[in-house]
Scaffold this active site. Structure first.
Site, short mmCIF file in Angstrom:
data_model
loop_
_atom_site.label_atom_id
_atom_site.label_comp_id
_atom_site.label_asym_id
_atom_site.label_seq_id
_atom_site.Cartn_x
_atom_site.Cartn_y
_atom_site.Cartn_z
N CYS A 247 0.84 -1.16 0.07
CA CYS A 247 0.04 0.08 -0.08
C CYS A 247 0.66 1.32 0.19
O CYS A 247 1.93 1.46 0.73
CB CYS A 247 -0.96 -0.01 1.30
SG CYS A 247 -0.05 -0.29 2.79
N SER A 280 3.50 -1.96 4.18
CA SER A 280 3.38 -0.38 3.77
C SER A 280 4.44 0.02 2.98
O SER A 280 5.75 -0.49 3.22
CB SER A 280 3.19 0.22 5.24
OG SER A 280 4.50 0.35 5.93
N ASP A 281 4.28 0.96 2.28
CA ASP A 281 5.36 1.76 1.82
C ASP A 281 6.04 2.52 2.98
O ASP A 281 5.52 2.34 4.05
CB ASP A 281 5.14 2.66 0.73
CG ASP A 281 6.22 3.18 -0.09
OD1 ASP A 281 7.45 3.17 0.42
OD2 ASP A 281 5.94 3.85 -1.29
N HIS A 282 7.53 2.85 3.04
CA HIS A 282 8.10 3.49 4.28
C HIS A 282 7.30 4.45 4.57
O HIS A 282 7.27 5.46 3.80
CB HIS A 282 9.57 3.67 3.75
CG HIS A 282 10.29 2.55 3.60
ND1 HIS A 282 11.68 2.59 3.80
CD2 HIS A 282 9.92 1.32 3.60
CE1 HIS A 282 12.32 1.43 3.61
NE2 HIS A 282 11.46 0.47 3.64
#
Length: 715
Positions: A247, A280-282
């Protein structure tokens, strides 16, 4: 410490075990992978299903152990150490007590970003190839190298559909069409996961710009979401079996991307049947309870929201149930079981096992297949000129995008090196950096052919301010002016563009040849020289539209659409993005979607169209072997004024190599989905009544044959 990190490969172990009557303890451990003895740990029984194994393991975990599985826990890159370029992107250390192995992750949409690796051409170049086989090769190459850098999971491919060509990450995706993105993403994932490495297709659900990306509010109607931005993810899940879906950032219709249960729960899991896990993206996770209840399984890069203190507090306050936490852990464990992470030894970090020759070959093949000949007034292929003037700094470089898709190459062949080598000793090849236009013109004037190299600057974190070559590239000066000056000095001027996406070409009428070579990867020079000299036909076709003027591009001139007002952007253009925008608004592009020239010519005949397939015959009518890329478009009827349809939509393509006079019959399979639109009232795909126009040709603006299907009036 990573257990068994330096053990032999699985094949070698099998050989040893086959020859040894009584296995040693080390061999016995290898035979059962890192999980352990099934007699002591029943979830280690490989004969059980991933679901059953997960059901046996989960109750044995403590609350703290469960929470530990929900985030990357080593910001220093795992056993590879520190914040060095050799470190993993993310690491989850697993639970040694229970035989849950560590999980090591790497960036990888354009190659492995971990130390040195094969620098493949940018994904936009792969998209230009219109070739699922090349996509499988690309994904397999990335995963093979990720595996031998001790990774279990690679972040890629990027399948975000391009909304604005100013997007800083245009180079990282597959262009402006959802069908093309979906049909390239699927083989990429299959090729990668066939190497024993999990993939993470990204970024669910809508990610279209870098400007304000961390906080951007995106207002997208359901039809646009379903028809444009979700199809590549749907195909990744349903057709490719992607292990994970990452995401992204921002808010979709008011909900943060990594806690959007409407997308991650109802659509991804309930509707599409996704059983993997969602990382998750960072730094994309915004709220502990919101993320846990909204569908996020694993937070990256560390547990800022998913940590013991915040999650236990959320449970105590009854904002999150223990069942919800268990569900996230279950998704992660089940995926690890499904992909055999428990049942094998850790992949070794061993550069000697990377087949650099194979990577080099893959990089060259993908680039040759994606190099796109935009214009040719007879100057190409080169016919042994006595002298060639190379102009522009990119002739000595291999331009690339920056950010998480940046790769440090094992080796690089510059355009100057490749062309000089191919030209041979009988051709004088000179170089001028182009900084001084007068000097560059003088250098061009004295050569038989002048080749000007121009590049843009693209990457994560920043969008492009405009579409001219100068935007974002002040250090390279006035490249448009340079091209014009060189063209005045030499009538045989060729421009090679090394860009991550569309740029303006105001000098297009002044030069004889234009070649889009994209960000070309480490085999830049070899591939380019082979195309320029006609050793191979230019195989690329545009996955993006090149506009004539700045304001012709989608979302231009409307700040509410892009970059947004008060950090909110409205997708009021609906489905009219990319070539759909140009067609619907009667705007002539400089170079249309699907465009790309060959060194030969092709004719189309014998079109036969049914609701299940379209068939056409392609014939090479020229004197050379060449590559044809026939494209199928369908014009769909509008079921009402509230559902406007673009004049055409890509629904099929093929790539065939034909000798002079040779023909091939190409079939484009169709399904009901090929004719469907998203009906917002019914919340379902529907086929409208009416006349469907079937169109086949060499590009979105070069249609050679057409037919009608459905309820069509005869004239």
């Amino acid at each position: 410490m990573r257990v068994g990190r330096w053990l032999p490969a699985a094949g070698a172990l099998a050989s040893v075990l086959a020859l040894t009557a009584v296995p040693t303890p080390a061999e016995a451990r290898a035979a059962t992978g890192r999980c352990g003895d099934p007699a002591r740990r029943p979830w280690c029984d490989k004969g059980l299903t991933p679901d059953r194994r997960t059901a046996l393991l989960l109750p044995r975990m403590t609350a703290d152990e469960k929470i530990a599985m929900l985030a990357s826990d080593d910001p220093f890159g795992g056993p590879l150490g520190g914040f060095s370029e050799d470190a993993h992107a993310d690491t989850n250390s697993g639970i040694e007590r229970l035989g849950i192995p560590p999980l090591y992750m790497a960036d990888g949409p354009a190659g492995v970003r971990q130390g040195k690796a094969t620098a493949l051409p940018a994904p936009i170049a792969l998209a230009a190839g219109f070739d699922p086989n090349a996509a499988r090769l690309y994904g397999g190459t990335v995963a093979w190298e990720a595996r031998h850098r001790a990774n279990d999971l690679v972040f890629g491919p990027t399948v975000d559909v391009l909304r604005t060509p100013r997007n800083g990450r245009t180079f990282e995706g597959f262009g402006e069409d959802p069908y093309l993105s979906a049909t390239l993403g699927v083989p990429w994932i299959k090729g990668a996961q066939a190497q024993g490495v999990m993939t993470s297709v990204k970024h669910m659900a809508v990610y279209t710009q870098e400007t304000d990306r961390l906080s951007l509010g995106m207002n997208v109607d359901q039809r646009t979401l379903r028809e444009i931005y979700l199809p590549p993810f749907e195909a990744a899940v349903k057709d490719a079996g992607a292990a994970t879906v990452m995401c992204g950032f921002g808010r979709l219709n008011g909900r943060w991307a990594c806690q959007d249960d409407a997308a991650l729960g109802k659509i991804l899991r309930s509707e599409w049947g996704f059983t993997g896990f969602v990382p998750s993206d960072h730094t994309a996770a915004q709220d502990t309870a919101g993320a846990a209840n909204g569908g996020l399984d694993m937070e990256l890069p560390i547990g800022m929201k998913y940590n013991a203190f915040l999650l236990k507090l959320a449970v105590a306050q009854k904002k999150v149930t223990q069942a919800t936490i268990d569900a996230h852990v279950r998704n992660i464990l089940r995926t690890m079981f499904r992909f055999g992470v428990f049942d094998r030894q850790a992949y070794p970090n061993d550069l000697t096992r990377i087949d650099r020759a194979a990577g080099q070959s893959a990089a060259r093949q993908v680039e040759e297949g994606g190099i796109t000949l935009l214009k040719n007034d007879g100057v190409l292929p080169l016919k042994g000129p006595a002298s060639i003037a190379l102009i522009g700094r990119a002739a000595q470089q291999s331009p690339s995008g920056f950010g998480s898709a940046k790769v440090v190459p094992f080796t690089t062949v510059s355009a100057q090196d490749g062309i000089t080598s191919r030209a041979g000793s009988g051709t004088k090849v000179t170089y001028n950096n182009g900084d001084d236009h007068r000097d560059a013109a003088d250098a061009a004037r004295g050569a038989d052919v002048a080749i000007v190299f121009a590049t843009d600057s693209q990457g994560e974190f920043f969008d492009k301010a405009c579409l001219t070559l100068e935007c974002g590239e002040p250090l390279r000066g006035d490249q448009d002016g340079l091209i014009s000056e060189v063209a005045k000095a030499n009538p045989n001027t060729i421009v090679v563009l090394n860009t991550g996406g569309p740029v303006l070409t105001p000098w297009a009428g002044q030069v004889k040849g234009i070649v889009e070579a994209w960000y070309p990867g480490q085999e830049a020079g070899t591939a380019l020289a082979r195309v320029l000299y006609g050793d191979v036909d230019p195989g690329g076709r545009l996955p993006v539209t090149f506009p004539v003027n700045e304001n012709d591009a989608p979302t231009s001139g409307n700040p509410a659409q892009y970059p947004g007002l008060n950090k909110n952007t409205t997708f009021s253009e609906g489905v009219m993005i990319g070539y759909r925008h140009y067609d619907a608004n009667g705007i002539a592009p400089r170079f249309p979607f699907g465009h790309g020239l060959s060194y030969t010519t092709f004719a189309y005949s014998g079109l036969v169209a049914t609701s299940k397939a379209v068939q056409v015959t392609v014939t090479n009518t020229g004197q050379r072997t060449g590559i044809a890329v026939p494209q199928l478009y369908i014009g769909m009827p509008s079921p009402g004024v509230e559902v406007p349809q673009p004049p055409k939509q890509l629904k099929g393509y093929a790539k065939v190599t034909l000798g002079p006079g040779q023909s091939a019959k190409v079939t484009f399979p169709l399904t009901p989905r090929s004719f469907s639109y998203w009906n917002q009232a019914a919340k379902a795909w529907k086929v409208a009544d009416g006349c469907y126009k079937v169109m086949v040709g060499a590009s979105s603006r070069q249609i050679s044959r057409s037919a009608a299907l459905g309820a069509c009036r005869r004239r």
